[in-house]
Design an enzyme around this catalytic site. Structure first.
Site, PDB file in Angstrom:
ATOM      1  N   GLY A   1      63.941 -30.974  52.096  1.00 47.43           N
ATOM      2  CA  GLY A   1      65.325 -30.679  51.705  1.00 47.43           C
ATOM      3  C   GLY A   1      66.119 -30.033  52.807  1.00 47.43           C
TER       4      GLY A   1
ATOM      5  N   CYS B   1      68.284 -38.786  55.934  1.00 47.86           N
ATOM      6  CA  CYS B   1      67.440 -37.818  55.237  1.00 47.86           C
ATOM      7  C   CYS B   1      67.433 -38.153  53.749  1.00 47.86           C
ATOM      8  CB  CYS B   1      67.930 -36.386  55.431  1.00 47.86           C
ATOM      9  SG  CYS B   1      66.844 -35.230  54.551  1.00 47.86           S
TER      10      CYS B   1
ATOM     11  N   THR C   1      54.125 -37.008  61.813  1.00 55.07           N
ATOM     12  CA  THR C   1      53.050 -36.475  60.979  1.00 55.07           C
ATOM     13  C   THR C   1      51.790 -36.158  61.764  1.00 55.07           C
ATOM     14  OG1 THR C   1      53.980 -37.710  59.137  1.00 55.07           O
ATOM     15  CG2 THR C   1      51.723 -36.965  58.890  1.00 55.07           C
TER      16      THR C   1
HETATM   17  C1  LIG Z   1      57.786 -32.695  57.012  1.00 57.43           C
HETATM   18  C2  LIG Z   1      58.767 -33.638  57.634  1.00 57.43           C
HETATM   19  C3  LIG Z   1      60.065 -33.238  57.895  1.00 57.43           C
HETATM   20  C4  LIG Z   1      60.995 -34.101  58.446  1.00 57.43           C
HETATM   21  N1  LIG Z   1      62.261 -33.670  58.726  1.00 57.43           N
HETATM   22  C5  LIG Z   1      63.155 -34.513  59.314  1.00 57.43           C
HETATM   23  C6  LIG Z   1      64.457 -34.079  59.675  1.00 57.43           C
HETATM   24  O1  LIG Z   1      64.812 -32.919  59.501  1.00 57.43           O
HETATM   25  N2  LIG Z   1      65.310 -34.982  60.237  1.00 57.43           N
HETATM   26  C7  LIG Z   1      64.935 -36.269  60.486  1.00 57.43           C
HETATM   27  O2  LIG Z   1      65.740 -37.052  60.976  1.00 57.43           O
HETATM   28  N3  LIG Z   1      63.698 -36.702  60.170  1.00 57.43           N
HETATM   29  C8  LIG Z   1      62.803 -35.859  59.595  1.00 57.43           C
HETATM   30  N4  LIG Z   1      61.527 -36.315  59.299  1.00 57.43           N
HETATM   31  C9  LIG Z   1      61.168 -37.719  59.598  1.00 57.43           C
HETATM   32  C10 LIG Z   1      60.390 -37.828  60.914  1.00 57.43           C
HETATM   33  O3  LIG Z   1      61.177 -37.388  61.993  1.00 57.43           O
HETATM   34  C11 LIG Z   1      59.940 -39.270  61.153  1.00 57.43           C
HETATM   35  O4  LIG Z   1      61.066 -40.111  61.202  1.00 57.43           O
HETATM   36  C12 LIG Z   1      59.024 -39.771  60.062  1.00 57.43           C
HETATM   37  O5  LIG Z   1      58.172 -38.725  59.633  1.00 57.43           O
HETATM   38  C13 LIG Z   1      58.187 -40.969  60.478  1.00 57.43           C
HETATM   39  O6  LIG Z   1      57.318 -40.665  61.519  1.00 57.43           O
HETATM   40  P1  LIG Z   1      55.760 -40.248  61.304  1.00 57.43           P
HETATM   41  O7  LIG Z   1      55.172 -41.254  60.387  1.00 57.43           O
HETATM   42  O8  LIG Z   1      55.177 -40.246  62.672  1.00 57.43           O
HETATM   43  O9  LIG Z   1      55.770 -38.888  60.691  1.00 57.43           O
HETATM   44  C14 LIG Z   1      60.605 -35.446  58.733  1.00 57.43           C
HETATM   45  C15 LIG Z   1      59.290 -35.850  58.490  1.00 57.43           C
HETATM   46  C16 LIG Z   1      58.377 -34.983  57.947  1.00 57.43           C
HETATM   47  C17 LIG Z   1      56.984 -35.467  57.685  1.00 57.43           C
END
Ligand SMILES: Cc1cc2nc3c(=O)[nH]c(=O)nc-3n(C[C@H](O)[C@H](O)[C@H](O)COP(=O)(O)O)c2cc1C
Ligand SMILES: Cc1cc2nc3c(=O)[nH]c(=O)nc-3n(C[C@H](O)[C@H](O)[C@H](O)COP(=O)(O)OP(=O)(O)OC[C@H]3O[C@@H](n4cnc5c(N)ncnc54)[C@H](O)[C@@H]3O)c2cc1C
Ligand SMILES: Cc1cc2nc3c(=O)[nH]c(=O)nc-3n(C[C@H](O)[C@H](O)[C@H](O)COP(=O)(O)OP(=O)(O)OC[C@H]3O[C@@H](n4cnc5c(N)ncnc54)[C@H](O)[C@@H]3O)c2cc1C
Ligand SMILES: Cc1cc2nc3c(=O)[nH]c(=O)nc-3n(C[C@H](O)[C@H](O)[C@H](O)COP(=O)(O)O)c2cc1C
Ligand code: FES
Ligand code: FES
Lengths: 294, 309, 309, 294
Positions: free
Chosen positions: C75, C133, C269
């Site tokens: 959030g 988001c 992640t």
């Molecule tokens: C806990 C968490 C918080 C995240 N917060 C944001 C954020 O604030 N802004 C954003 O653009 N993406 C956010 N993301 C998305 C990540 O930047 C990324 O696009 C997404 O997790 C896919 O990549 P991954 O599979 O390597 O985690 C968040 C992801 C996670 C898991």
């Protein structure tokens, strides 16, 4: 066809990265034929998600004992990736979820007088079961000393099952690419040499191994009009013919039956169709297969 | 012993003894699994997608594993409508289980033709209108990504058949509720959620896509969260009953879908891993109901209706 | 020993020593991981999403694991623009690594305000405009699901800053290429693909959603096939450079993205699982290039351009 | 803070489904404090994907030996699901990827004269390290016989660490819900009984266990104005404060500081904020915590 959990009786490294696993599986042993395969779930979880196919390698005691607990099935496998790596770590006494026997198996013409079995690397796996079946069948004419086995491998220590074939009374020849054992060269080279000494009448060729090897054998047997059966591989989903994931391109009997252009261009639509390796195979006639797969 | 709880459901007027069906394309034409599975115990059998003409499908490789997932690009290989009726249906007909035929086409007319033809075939209990196949060049998913095309296609099909119409939707859309609403507006009786999200894998050794067709549909546990979300969204916005699917491997997974608002579920990829999955899941749902003193499986979807963002 | 291959890339005018960045929201404000990771070796650091006012975020539980995935519904908890500039940026500034600020808002004006303010802050190398988001009631993803809203928002932000603009897109759309094109039309310099697909999980014992906010964004290996497909689609349709992300855990995963058309990648992640992942992946890419005699990492994306459906 | 692979020295079932694992981890042993935790990757693959947090349970030999190989850390864990199940199967000699020590640890007031440590079930894990730290510290006034330990468990066979606390010289009391050992009832009941016999001056209460227990302890200590520190749990992502996944609702010092309505309604926005269990905790003051979490 049967699915269930069976006990692992042994799981031994018989050559570098090659394992032989014996399973207590009366339901399979009673039914399985050479050329068929087992679809094995290597883990309980989802990693890997799918089962892994392995040829029936040896059906222990099938023709000797009545005690179902001694009716075992063996697979012979090479560590090729994640699934086989996990399998190689499974312990004796653990249970393994298997599904099988699947696929069509090799065809054994009743009037066959000579058989040549050509194994490339781990491709030896189904051929031992085949030799077993040929030798132990009462319906076949062919005698064990007319069963010629060519075992090809990169080097001496990767030559598999030489003794096992000899015990069955087969004529065994070995080819090693580095010359460290037997004929120096590939199984195909040795096959050509052998062919020059044999009568082609009532001869059948059986082969399993890398695609390049199978393709060359198909060329040779097709030219010489020798019937040949090849055990093929491909990525497998269900293993029972339901998902259509394991397609292989085959020539249409109706079509002109010629291979597609060497440049990898498309065959005419009417000239080919897809078959399922798992259900329509894994054994195919060498003439059917369209080789310019990616 | 009588079952202590009710497991039977009714979807789009089709009565099923269990809420667990087998998903299109993952159970062939039934006959492939018959040696292993008692087909009489399934909620329903949904056949592989059928087109007017037989289709060869896409070149191999057609499948590749991903983390907790399977990418497929079968390309709707099937025997074609007439052979299906003549050679495949008679086998299925022998069982006491609803047969739902998954239908697909490149043009609206093909959907209409198949529906009209199957309307007269007694063995068929319902049609699953596949506007979501991601693996064909024309048609399939192209019909399922806009409300207008969905509404029009469904209403055309509606005109030619009285068979229950289940519209199978693609998750590759911005707003699944709008698409589901269009399916209802067009005259659909239920929706199937979800078909496969479009995905891809690359073979870094050959530096080529792992699938010959480059992209494929992703199925298996990897997609379950997305499928569940869509089921819940649609359940809360659209009146049509929902057949939930996507990554169901266990009874627990199926119960998640039923709680989120699905009336029935379908299992797909798990059939490849464990052919008896559908029956085991059905038993697992029964045990859950007994343990939690819930008399009727149809009560489960009341829960999701109460969840608020 | 000199590295034998070139690993440096340029995205939206930002020069990076490695194509491996850390993804927004998964690396805090940098300081949390500083004890474990040499921040000087990262391609770039993308901060947690920043809003004008501080945000508390959503009630717990905020995360739950799924098969090969993680659902989160944070959030957009963040310290707010001014505290970020005063208390968080000075730490990041000490490192020799581009700092990209992920920005978000409920209204267009907020994006504009933040961009204008950060335009004057020297430490900032670029902005990642988060129109994706999925975990906020207003704004966020709502801006990223239609071409019109994307184009307008980007062009408004474009007017107030000369900073490189990377538009971070949501996969929860029908046609990602149209959205990426809109980002280009609005004046964006690059796109980040993908943010998290919207998902859900259900706690069948409590018969409630596992996340307090019901739905959340799915990340981790489960989404990699979908992310790769979107990167390849956009690379083939839109001129903007792409930062690829979604489920990257290993160098092999990263290389898949680079081959499919990404100029750089971001890891999210995996940081939670292995804090040194970004650096290990960078080394792994280098080894791959050496082994395959590819001199420049920028050559990898030529491959994907040749794949045809 | 350190991340790396450490060797498993032992992994024993000390009570039904409860295991104690000893790790060779000088980097952690030298630094760790009671109340901190280790973030453990139970498998190499992605199932489960995330690490699992476990409290520092005992820091072996920390104060006795210089040899870093003897500087070990122990965790005590209960099999609660997939991750802990896998952990319980890990073998001595294998390597385990750990990250730690993380979190804030218990606060030890220099003038503390009496400490009460209350453990519910597996909540005993961090409290043994705490007793160790209190007893072995030269800076604290409190004497081991003024360290009262209450161990609560469902039944006798689940009572953990009784001997270990006694060896440290603590006053140990046991409560079992079924009355099979010691006080018949919960740890909270026994705590109330104990309180009635003690002087509240310079007393600190420390507790770890199920949320219902912690909530009751918070009510009692708040009413009697006894400082209390609670070690809390929650779903954890990164463990280092980066992901904001482990939020817990706390009263704002500025806000009115009252609990939200018992009907589970919302607190006023200004009255609460979220803290990170992993970084701002896992030890929180009993007064801070807002209890009506879902
Ligand atoms: C806990 C968490 C918080 C995240 N917060 C944001 C954020 O604030 N802004 C954003 O653009 N993406 C956010 N993301 C998305 C990540 O930047 C990324 O696009 C997404 O997790 C896919 O990549 P991954 O599979 O390597 O985690 C968040 C992801 C996670 C898991
Ligand atoms: C009918 C049949 C019978 C068989 N019998 C035997 C047998 O008796 N003995 C035996 O050892 N093997 C046999 N095989 C092959 C065996 O099934 C495979 O080696 C095994 O499934 C590999 O599983 P894995 O998880 O170890 O490897 P995987 O991790 O699945 O990979 C194996 C290899 O395939 C390639 N590969 C995997 N996924 C991809 C992808 N996404 N893109 C590109 N390439 C990929 C990789 O390069 C890798 O080297 C048989 C196969 C078939 C179809
Ligand atoms: C700071 C800290 C310190 C800790 N110290 C210890 C310790 O010293 N010893 C110890 O034994 N434990 C400790 N824990 C708890 C321990 O981390 C968990 O028991 C462990 O992570 C469980 O992992 P698992 O994979 O075995 O269980 P999981 O499979 O993750 O499930 C564990 C339980 O959580 C619930 N759960 C999990 N996922 C969901 C979901 N999606 N929806 C609803 N419920 C869910 C399930 O009901 C299940 O019973 C600590 C926790 C924290 C935060
Ligand atoms: C190999 C394969 C073939 C499929 N073929 C079809 C099809 O013909 N028609 C259709 O509507 N869905 C088809 N699907 C989609 C499934 O019916 C189902 O919607 C999807 O796989 C998600 O469920 P699962 O995760 O349980 O597999 C196919 C899926 C797979 C894996
Ligand atoms: S593997 Fe499914 S049809 Fe062959
Ligand atoms: S677990 Fe990531 S902030 Fe606490």
């Amino acid at each position: 066809m049967w699915q269930g959990k069976v006990r692992i009786l042994s799981n031994e490294e018989v050559a570098p990265d090659c394992f032989r696993m014996r399973l207590e599986a009366p339901e399979i042993a009673g039914e399985a034929r050479a050329g068929q395969f087992l679809h094995v779930r290597v883990v309980v979880g989802y990693s890997p998600l799918l089962r892994r196919p392995f040829s029936v390698h040896r059906i222990s005691e099938k023709f000797k004992v009545k005690d179902s607990r001694l009716q075992n099935v063996e697979i012979l496998y090479e560590v090729a990736g994640k699934g086989t790596m996990i399998l190689s770590g499974r312990q004796v006494g653990e249970e393994l979820d298997i599904l099988g026997p699947l696929g069509n198996g090799f065809d054994l013409p009743g009037d066959m007088e000579t058989a040549i079995l050509i194994a490339g690397g781990i491709g030896v796996a189904p051929l031992l079961a085949l030799a077993q079946e040929i030798v132990q069948s009462s319906k076949l004419k062919v005698q064990s000393k007319k069963v010629h086995v060519i075992i090809g491998a990169k080097m001496k220590k990767l030559v598999l099952c030489e003794e096992e074939f000899k015990e069955l009374g087969c004529q065994v020849r070995v080819a090693s690419e580095d010359g460290s054992l037997g004929y120096s060269g590939t199984a195909v080279g040795l096959f050509k040499e052998l062919l020059s000494t044999l009568n082609f009448e009532l001869l059948t060729v059986y082969a399993c191994g890398p695609e390049v090897m199978l393709k060359k054998i198909a060329e040779i047997t097709s030219e010489k009009k020798i019937p040949a059966q090849l055990s093929l591989e491909g990525r497998m989903g269900c293993g029972v013919g339901a998902c259509l994931g394991c397609a292989i391109k085959v020539k249409n009997s109706k079509g002109k039956g010629k291979d597609s252009p060497a440049d990898g261009g498309q065959m005419e639509e009417a000239d080919f169709s897809y078959k399922r390796i798992c259900k329509d195979g894994p054994v195919f006639g060498a003439d059917e297969v369209v080789w310019n797969r990616r | 012993m009588e079952p202590k709880v009710n497991l039977s459901v009714k979807v789009a007027g089709i009565k099923m003894r269990s809420p667990v069906m087998v998903a299109s394309g993952t159970f062939g034409y039934g006959e492939e699994y018959e040696p292993l599975v008692n087909l009489n115990q399934l909620g329903a059998i949904v056949t592989k997608g059928i087109t007017v003409q037989p289709r060869k499908g896409n070149p191999p490789p057609r499948i590749v594993e991903t983390s907790s997932g399977l990418l497929n690009s079968i390309g709707l290989e099937n025997v074609g409508l007439e052979i299906f009726i003549k050679e495949k249906l008679p086998f299925l007909q022998r069982f006491n289980t609803p047969i739902i035929v998954n239908i697909c086409g490149e043009k609206e007319e093909e959907y209409v033709h198949i529906s009209e033809r199957l309307d007269k075939v007694e063995a068929v209990s319902g049609l699953e209108v596949n506007v979501s196949c991601p693996n064909v060049e024309k048609g399939g998913m192209e019909f399922g990504r806009e409300t207008g095309t969905v509404r029009r296609l469904v209403s055309k099909v509606r005109k030619v058949t009285k068979l229950p119409l289940i519209i199978k939707l693609t998750p590759n859309v911005t707003d699944i509720t709008a698409i589901a609403q269009a399916a209802e507006d067009g005259g659909g009786d239920a929706v199937s959620l979800i078909n496969t999200p479009l995905g891809m894998a690359v073979d870094i050794e050959r530096r080529k896509p792992s699938l010959a067709n480059v992209t494929g549909g992703l199925s298996g546990p990897a997609i379950k969260p997305v499928a569940l979300r869509m089921v819940w969204e649609v359940a809360n916005m659209v009146k049509l009953p929902i057949i939930g699917m996507g990554g169901i491997m266990t009874a627990e997974d199926a119960i998640e879908f039923l709680l989120a608002g699905a009336t029935a579920v379908a299992v797909g990829t798990v059939n490849f891993v464990n052919p008896s999955a559908a029956l085991e899941i059905s038993r697992g749902i029964e045990e859950y109901l007994v343990k939690n003193k819930i008399r009727d499986v149809n009560k489960l979807r009341d829960y999701g209706a109460r969840w608020k963002k």
